[in-house]
Design an enzyme around this catalytic site. Structure first.
Site, PDB file in Angstrom:
ATOM      1  N   LYS A   1       0.846  -1.216   0.000  1.00 39.11           N
ATOM      2  CA  LYS A   1       0.000   0.000   0.000  1.00 39.11           C
ATOM      3  C   LYS A   1       0.876   1.259   0.000  1.00 39.11           C
ATOM      4  O   LYS A   1       2.093   1.167   0.217  1.00 39.11           O
ATOM      5  CB  LYS A   1      -0.902  -0.036   1.237  1.00 39.11           C
ATOM      6  CG  LYS A   1      -0.130  -0.005   2.549  1.00 39.11           C
ATOM      7  CD  LYS A   1      -1.009  -0.405   3.738  1.00 39.11           C
ATOM      8  CE  LYS A   1      -0.211  -0.377   5.013  1.00 39.11           C
ATOM      9  NZ  LYS A   1      -0.983  -0.901   6.147  1.00 39.11           N
TER      10      LYS A   1
ATOM     11  N   MET B   1      12.366  24.482   2.375  1.00 35.17           N
ATOM     12  CA  MET B   1      11.630  23.691   1.380  1.00 35.17           C
ATOM     13  C   MET B   1      12.571  22.951   0.427  1.00 35.17           C
ATOM     14  O   MET B   1      12.351  21.788   0.095  1.00 35.17           O
ATOM     15  CB  MET B   1      10.686  24.593   0.594  1.00 35.17           C
ATOM     16  CG  MET B   1       9.793  23.828  -0.371  1.00 35.17           C
ATOM     17  SD  MET B   1       8.737  24.911  -1.332  1.00 35.17           S
ATOM     18  CE  MET B   1       7.558  25.449  -0.118  1.00 35.17           C
TER      19      MET B   1
ATOM     20  N   TYR C   1      16.343  29.930   8.288  1.00 39.65           N
ATOM     21  CA  TYR C   1      15.173  30.688   8.774  1.00 39.65           C
ATOM     22  C   TYR C   1      15.165  30.778  10.291  1.00 39.65           C
ATOM     23  O   TYR C   1      15.398  29.774  10.975  1.00 39.65           O
ATOM     24  CB  TYR C   1      13.870  30.018   8.327  1.00 39.65           C
ATOM     25  CG  TYR C   1      13.548  30.237   6.869  1.00 39.65           C
ATOM     26  CD1 TYR C   1      13.243  31.510   6.380  1.00 39.65           C
ATOM     27  CD2 TYR C   1      13.536  29.170   5.980  1.00 39.65           C
ATOM     28  CE1 TYR C   1      12.947  31.696   5.039  1.00 39.65           C
ATOM     29  CE2 TYR C   1      13.228  29.343   4.639  1.00 39.65           C
ATOM     30  CZ  TYR C   1      12.939  30.609   4.173  1.00 39.65           C
ATOM     31  OH  TYR C   1      12.646  30.800   2.862  1.00 39.65           O
TER      32      TYR C   1
ATOM     33  N   ARG D   1      -9.649  -0.292  15.842  1.00 36.83           N
ATOM     34  CA  ARG D   1      -9.626   0.557  14.659  1.00 36.83           C
ATOM     35  C   ARG D   1     -10.663  -0.035  13.707  1.00 36.83           C
ATOM     36  O   ARG D   1     -11.748   0.467  13.598  1.00 36.83           O
ATOM     37  CB  ARG D   1      -8.200   0.580  14.080  1.00 36.83           C
ATOM     38  CG  ARG D   1      -7.961   1.690  13.110  1.00 36.83           C
ATOM     39  CD  ARG D   1      -6.522   1.733  12.672  1.00 36.83           C
ATOM     40  NE  ARG D   1      -6.096   0.458  12.070  1.00 36.83           N
ATOM     41  CZ  ARG D   1      -4.902   0.260  11.507  1.00 36.83           C
ATOM     42  NH1 ARG D   1      -4.003   1.231  11.484  1.00 36.83           N
ATOM     43  NH2 ARG D   1      -4.590  -0.904  10.977  1.00 36.83           N
TER      44      ARG D   1
HETATM   45  C1  PLP Z   1      -0.088  -1.936   6.664  1.00 30.44           C
HETATM   46  C2  PLP Z   1      -0.564  -3.236   7.102  1.00 30.44           C
HETATM   47  C3  PLP Z   1       0.336  -4.286   7.354  1.00 30.44           C
HETATM   48  C4  PLP Z   1       1.837  -4.131   7.271  1.00 30.44           C
HETATM   49  O1  PLP Z   1       2.320  -3.475   8.419  1.00 30.44           O
HETATM   50  P1  PLP Z   1       3.895  -3.268   8.662  1.00 30.44           P
HETATM   51  O2  PLP Z   1       3.967  -2.720  10.024  1.00 30.44           O
HETATM   52  O3  PLP Z   1       4.354  -2.270   7.630  1.00 30.44           O
HETATM   53  O4  PLP Z   1       4.540  -4.569   8.474  1.00 30.44           O
HETATM   54  C5  PLP Z   1      -0.187  -5.513   7.707  1.00 30.44           C
HETATM   55  N1  PLP Z   1      -1.530  -5.697   7.822  1.00 30.44           N
HETATM   56  C6  PLP Z   1      -2.408  -4.709   7.598  1.00 30.44           C
HETATM   57  C7  PLP Z   1      -3.856  -4.969   7.757  1.00 30.44           C
HETATM   58  C8  PLP Z   1      -1.962  -3.450   7.260  1.00 30.44           C
HETATM   59  O5  PLP Z   1      -2.848  -2.469   7.052  1.00 30.44           O
END
Ligand code: PLP
Length: 330
Positions: free
Chosen positions: A5, A273, A225, A101
């Site tokens: 992702k 930046m 800055y 969550r």
């Molecule tokens: C992002 C995610 C992972 C991977 O997590 P890491 O800490 O990057 O290994 C695994 N399972 C789910 C459901 C996730 O959303």
């Protein structure tokens, strides 16, 4: 299940997926758009939408592109039933074991599974849950979550999946049938007290630039800055062509490690930046054009992240579009 992702944690979804395709059992993504990008790159491996569908309008795409979906709330099952796909959609049921969550309650999971196992619209692939505190190898909450997951999902005889990178490294009992590594695939340590080398990981991303100027400054000269850093003596200061517009964290404090020509030197003054400044007293031979590594092999991304009050995950994901990518070995 390789988690790719967020543009493969900033590494480029398509190149990472090409490198891993055929070597992993499936890819995990956060949303349909990411899954479609994989299919556009002709990645034919199984792809799991880790948060399932956000809207019933996404369902035809699941069938068309043979995607698997997590079901974390009953409404996702309702829309799937109403949609009546032409072929069964593979799904994973997600239990909330305490992170609060996403996820079903044990009661919801039981009744959904009972309904689904007799329904032509779906094929239940397995069960998953997510750990909240796995990066701390002493935190007993992980044990509690594992026991809860086993208690409520173990009885169905289907594959179980719980471990993210931190759990893969620190909690072998959580590995079960499918592990879901994200961060560790990219060679960053998922554990607070351990670096990449200690875990046998090699960083995949290197954020590099070079010195664009070397200034000989006088005692008392402020740098950057706000003049938040002042030269304690006459000294060389290097200006690096990288700033928060490239994804370097603006909150990195004075002293954050930057590697100039292979030598660790401290960041000084506020990050701008397009540039940042470094103290070159330990690096007197540095000249404009000397290569600079902001993170990668040295320093590690987590080291920089800690100095900026964040985590390596965020820095990897935040490298901006203007930074040219070079992909090696894909
Ligand atoms: C992002 C995610 C992972 C991977 O997590 P890491 O800490 O990057 O290994 C695994 N399972 C789910 C459901 C996730 O959303």
């Amino acid at each position: 299940m390789a988690v790719v992702k967020a543009d493969a944690y900033g590494h480029g979804l398509q190149s990472v997926a090409r490198a891993l395709s055929g070597r992993v059992e499936a890819f995990g993504v956060a949303c349909l758009e990411e899954a479609l990008e994989l299919r556009e790159a002709d990645i034919a491996d199984p792809v799991v939408l880790l948060e399932g569908v956000f809207d019933a309008r996404e369902l035809p795409e699941l069938v068309r592109h043979r995607l698997q979906a997590v079901i974390h709330q009953p409404s996702q099952w309702q829309s799937l039933k109403t949609f009546r796909p032409s072929t069964a959609i593979p799904v994973w049921l997600k239990l909330d074991t305490g992170m609060h969550r996403l996820g079903l309650s044990p009661e919801q999971l039981g009744s959904l599974y009972a309904e689904m196992s007799a329904h032509p619209s779906v094929r239940v692939e397995g069960f998953m849950s997510h750990l909240a505190n796995a990066d701390d190898s002493n935190d007993q909450f992980t044990r509690y979550q594992l026991a809860d997951f086993r208690d409520h999902c173990g009885e169905f005889g289907l594959p179980l999946s719980l471990a993210n990178s931190a759990a893969i490294c620190a909690w072998p009992d959580t590995h079960l049938d499918w592990v879901r590594p994200g961060l560790m695939l990219y060679g960053a340590s998922p554990l607070a007290g351990r670096n990449a080398a200690q875990l046998g990981l090699r960083p995949v991303m290197r954020l590099v630039s070079e010195l664009m100027a070397v200034r000989q400054l006088a005692v008392g000269d402020p740098v950057g800055y706000g003049g938040s850093w002042v030269c304690p003596e006459a000294m060389p200061v290097g200006i690096v062509a990288c700033g928060y517009g490239d994804g370097y964290p603006r909150h990195a404090v004075n002293g954050t490690s930057v590697s100039v020509g292979g030598q660790r030197v401290p960041l000084v003054g506020r990050v701008s930046m397009d540039m940042l400044a470094v103290d070159l007293r330990q690096c007197p031979h540095a000249v404009p054009g000397t290569p600079v590594e902001l993170w990668g092999l040295e320093p590690e991304v987590n080291t920089v992240a800690t100095q900026a009050g964040t985590v390596g995950y965020e820095l990897l994901c935040a490298v901006s579009a203007r930074v040219p990518r070079q992909v090696h070995g894909a």
